[in-house]
Scaffold this active site. Sequence first.
Site, PDB file in Angstrom:
ATOM      1  N   LYS A 200       0.843  -1.191   0.000  1.00  0.00           N
ATOM      2  CA  LYS A 200       0.000   0.000   0.000  1.00  0.00           C
ATOM      3  C   LYS A 200       0.884   1.248   0.000  1.00  0.00           C
ATOM      4  CE  LYS A 200      -3.647   0.058   2.592  1.00  0.00           C
ATOM      5  NZ  LYS A 200      -4.528  -0.023   3.784  1.00  0.00           N
ATOM      6  N   VAL A 201       0.597   2.151  -0.929  1.00  0.00           N
ATOM      7  CA  VAL A 201       1.390   3.369  -1.087  1.00  0.00           C
ATOM      8  C   VAL A 201       0.452   4.574  -1.087  1.00  0.00           C
ATOM      9  CG1 VAL A 201       3.001   4.628  -2.556  1.00  0.00           C
ATOM     10  CG2 VAL A 201       3.106   2.119  -2.461  1.00  0.00           C
TER      11      VAL A 201
END
Length: 220
Positions: free
Chosen positions: A85-86
């Site tokens: 997740k970014v």
Amino acid sequence: MELYLDTSDVVAVKALSRIFPLAGVTTNPSIIAAGKKPLDVVLPQLHEAMGGQGRLFAQVMATTAEGMVNDALKLRSIIADIVVKVPVTAEGLAAIKMLKAEGIPTLGTAVYGAAQGLLSALAGAEYVAPYVNRIDAQGGSGIQTVTDLHQLLKMHAPQAKVLAASFKTPRQALDCLLAGCESITLPLDVAQQMISYPAVDAAVAKFEQDWQGAFGRTSI
């Protein structure tokens, strides 16, 4: 359609994976911090709680693209097929592009606008996570954002999926699905609400009462 739990509660995941057709588990830094278990401990436990199946998501902590890539590699050393997740910041978009080039799947998170979400998909994110309730709390419309984002991805980035997050009620989750959302992640309380209907319990109790009255037992 993919259904995820948004939690780091290993016991709850094990219990609910028996009931729900789960595609996996999502986490974020706040969720991990609340559980007080480091990633290298809790991620394998969550994986085991799902029977070694399903997708796990964990988030980077760095704020530069290079740092995010390094965080992603650390996460992949814990769970080889984890989805990273970014946050969809300027540096986050750069990191998503870099990770895409390395063949590492990503989810663009902390999405508050449809255009922001589209950019993350165009950069290479496999999933895009709009924060439905948080958008509502800021005076916007989380459901409309999901609807717009779904249409944009369908037209311009069909390889990416909306993974809607940040729910307070089952109604919000259902509205996202009605808007065409391909995947949702539910906090534990909302997941429990989806299977907790007092009227159902009352109906089952009435069936048992009637059967007992007629046959003197509650078995077939």
